[in-house]
Design a protein around this motif. Structure first.
Motif, PDB file in Angstrom:
ATOM      1  N   ALA A  61       0.898  -1.518   0.129  1.00  0.00           N
ATOM      2  CA  ALA A  61      -0.307   0.556   0.123  1.00  0.00           C
ATOM      3  C   ALA A  61       1.273   1.547   0.477  1.00  0.00           C
ATOM      4  N   ASN A  62       1.907   1.062   0.939  1.00  0.00           N
ATOM      5  CA  ASN A  62       2.699   2.000   0.815  1.00  0.00           C
ATOM      6  C   ASN A  62       3.854   2.662  -0.524  1.00  0.00           C
ATOM      7  N   LEU A  63       3.729   1.661  -0.877  1.00  0.00           N
ATOM      8  CA  LEU A  63       4.116   1.173  -2.891  1.00  0.00           C
ATOM      9  C   LEU A  63       3.394   2.392  -3.340  1.00  0.00           C
ATOM     10  N   ALA A  64       2.558   1.631  -3.199  1.00  0.00           N
ATOM     11  CA  ALA A  64       1.125   2.477  -4.389  1.00  0.00           C
ATOM     12  C   ALA A  64       1.034   4.383  -4.186  1.00  0.00           C
ATOM     13  N   ILE A  65       1.413   4.211  -3.502  1.00  0.00           N
ATOM     14  CA  ILE A  65       1.470   5.767  -2.399  1.00  0.00           C
ATOM     15  C   ILE A  65       2.614   6.170  -3.408  1.00  0.00           C
ATOM     16  N   TYR A  66       3.595   5.511  -3.103  1.00  0.00           N
ATOM     17  CA  TYR A  66       4.785   6.307  -3.881  1.00  0.00           C
ATOM     18  C   TYR A  66       4.584   6.626  -6.098  1.00  0.00           C
ATOM     19  N   LEU A  67       4.035   5.033  -6.014  1.00  0.00           N
ATOM     20  CA  LEU A  67       3.850   5.252  -7.042  1.00  0.00           C
ATOM     21  C   LEU A  67       3.105   6.016  -7.547  1.00  0.00           C
ATOM     22  N   ASP A  68       1.771   5.972  -7.097  1.00  0.00           N
ATOM     23  CA  ASP A  68       0.691   7.188  -7.967  1.00  0.00           C
ATOM     24  C   ASP A  68       1.440   8.983  -7.376  1.00  0.00           C
ATOM     25  N   ARG A  69       2.579   8.938  -6.641  1.00  0.00           N
ATOM     26  CA  ARG A  69       3.227  10.376  -6.634  1.00  0.00           C
ATOM     27  C   ARG A  69       4.026  10.111  -8.316  1.00  0.00           C
ATOM     28  N   ALA A  70       4.482   9.118  -8.238  1.00  0.00           N
ATOM     29  CA  ALA A  70       6.020   9.258  -9.355  1.00  0.00           C
ATOM     30  C   ALA A  70       5.100   8.485 -10.934  1.00  0.00           C
ATOM     31  N   ASP A  71       3.243   8.946 -10.606  1.00  0.00           N
ATOM     32  CA  ASP A  71       2.518   9.065 -12.652  1.00  0.00           C
ATOM     33  C   ASP A  71       2.812   8.011 -12.444  1.00  0.00           C
ATOM     34  N   ARG A  72       2.929   6.755 -12.448  1.00  0.00           N
ATOM     35  CA  ARG A  72       2.148   5.247 -12.289  1.00  0.00           C
ATOM     36  C   ARG A  72       1.214   5.060 -11.842  1.00  0.00           C
ATOM     37  N   ALA A  73       0.160   5.341 -12.017  1.00  0.00           N
ATOM     38  CA  ALA A  73      -1.440   5.234 -11.459  1.00  0.00           C
ATOM     39  C   ALA A  73      -1.541   3.673 -11.744  1.00  0.00           C
ATOM     40  N   GLU A  74      -1.626   2.925 -13.159  1.00  0.00           N
ATOM     41  CA  GLU A  74      -1.973   1.893 -13.446  1.00  0.00           C
ATOM     42  C   GLU A  74      -0.976   1.222 -11.906  1.00  0.00           C
ATOM     43  N   VAL A  75       0.174   1.206 -12.134  1.00  0.00           N
ATOM     44  CA  VAL A  75       1.165  -0.226 -11.390  1.00  0.00           C
ATOM     45  C   VAL A  75       0.398   0.323  -9.611  1.00  0.00           C
ATOM     46  N   ALA A  76       0.069   2.050  -9.282  1.00  0.00           N
ATOM     47  CA  ALA A  76      -0.855   2.042  -8.081  1.00  0.00           C
ATOM     48  C   ALA A  76      -1.275   1.098  -7.646  1.00  0.00           C
ATOM     49  N   ALA A  77      -3.059   1.319  -8.813  1.00  0.00           N
ATOM     50  CA  ALA A  77      -4.073   0.754  -8.462  1.00  0.00           C
ATOM     51  C   ALA A  77      -3.891  -0.768  -8.738  1.00  0.00           C
ATOM     52  N   THR A  78      -3.234  -1.454  -9.242  1.00  0.00           N
ATOM     53  CA  THR A  78      -3.161  -2.560  -8.927  1.00  0.00           C
ATOM     54  C   THR A  78      -2.570  -2.942  -7.861  1.00  0.00           C
ATOM     55  N   LEU A  79      -1.489  -2.722  -7.649  1.00  0.00           N
ATOM     56  CA  LEU A  79      -1.465  -2.512  -5.732  1.00  0.00           C
ATOM     57  C   LEU A  79      -2.091  -2.363  -4.663  1.00  0.00           C
ATOM     58  N   VAL A  80      -3.123  -1.415  -5.376  1.00  0.00           N
ATOM     59  CA  VAL A  80      -4.251  -0.409  -4.181  1.00  0.00           C
ATOM     60  C   VAL A  80      -4.940  -1.781  -4.366  1.00  0.00           C
ATOM     61  N   GLY A  81      -5.818  -2.884  -5.303  1.00  0.00           N
ATOM     62  CA  GLY A  81      -5.995  -4.147  -5.807  1.00  0.00           C
ATOM     63  C   GLY A  81      -5.626  -5.257  -4.633  1.00  0.00           C
ATOM     64  N   THR A  82      -4.791  -5.102  -4.594  1.00  0.00           N
ATOM     65  CA  THR A  82      -3.697  -6.648  -3.895  1.00  0.00           C
ATOM     66  C   THR A  82      -3.803  -5.795  -2.294  1.00  0.00           C
ATOM     67  N   THR A  83      -4.267  -4.865  -1.981  1.00  0.00           N
ATOM     68  CA  THR A  83      -4.736  -4.594  -0.252  1.00  0.00           C
ATOM     69  C   THR A  83      -5.590  -4.838  -0.317  1.00  0.00           C
ATOM     70  N   THR A  84      -6.632  -5.626  -1.212  1.00  0.00           N
ATOM     71  CA  THR A  84      -8.030  -5.243  -1.313  1.00  0.00           C
ATOM     72  C   THR A  84      -8.809  -6.581   0.378  1.00  0.00           C
ATOM     73  N   ALA A  85      -7.949  -7.362   0.538  1.00  0.00           N
ATOM     74  CA  ALA A  85      -7.844  -9.194   1.287  1.00  0.00           C
ATOM     75  C   ALA A  85      -7.757  -7.867   2.248  1.00  0.00           C
ATOM     76  N   HIS A  86      -6.953  -6.749   2.648  1.00  0.00           N
ATOM     77  CA  HIS A  86      -6.779  -6.251   3.858  1.00  0.00           C
ATOM     78  C   HIS A  86      -7.444  -4.885   4.167  1.00  0.00           C
TER      79      HIS A  86
END
Length: 164
Positions: free
Chosen positions: A80-105
């Motif tokens: 989730a923290n990496l997703a935040i970093y990637l959002d700031r780095a303009d990697r929206a699709e990767v960040a959103a994919t990582l957000v999805g990996t946290t849905t079980a938590h």
């Protein structure tokens, strides 16, 4: 009695020195969980203070250590923290994919402040594309999510090295 001192966000040089010392001690004494926990916090500090190479290297170490230690909930937090970093780095699709990996938590989303990032990613990608990326991430086992995250980290590190 807890010792209260200046926030690591306000004294970044001292905090970075403390994190490096903590990482060294946890590595020397082979305490992988603490190495990963310290690395995750250190990565967040590096992000806030604009050292992308060090931040990515630290995220990589934290994610790998949590995976090896079997610390599933904490690994989800690191992703989730990496997703935040990637959002700031303009990697929206990767960040959103990582957000999805946290849905079980779901508690991770609130704990690391992902709610605002989720709103930003949905606006940046559009609802349909955001939902596709989240679904892709949600379908991943956490070990596969860690491999995906580390591959994305390596890609970004390569791009940084090429642009230097």
């Amino acid at each position: 009695m807890a010792v209260v001192g200046p926030s690591p966000r306000r004294t970044p040089v001292r905090a970075q020195e403390a994190y490096r010392l903590g990482l060294g001690i946890s590595r020397e004494h082979r305490i992988p969980f603490w190495e990963a926990a310290i690395a995750q916090d250190a990565a967040g500090l590096e992000v806030d203070h604009r050292d992308p190479e060090q931040s990515l290297a630290t995220f990589d170490a934290a994610i790998d250590s949590f995976r090896q230690a079997g610390a599933i909930g904490v690994l989800a937090g690191a992703l989730a923290n990496l997703a935040i970093y990637l959002d700031r780095a303009d990697r929206a699709e990767v960040a959103a994919t990582l957000v999805g990996t946290t849905t079980a938590h779901p508690s991770i989303i609130m704990a690391v402040g992902l709610a605002d990032v989720i709103k930003h990613l949905r606006a940046a990608l559009g609802s349909a594309r955001f939902d596709e990326c989240v679904s892709t991430g949600a379908a991943m086992e956490l070990a596969n999510a860690a491999r995906f995250a580390r591959a994305q980290i390596q890609l970004l590190r390569s791009e940084l090295a090429e642009s230097s």
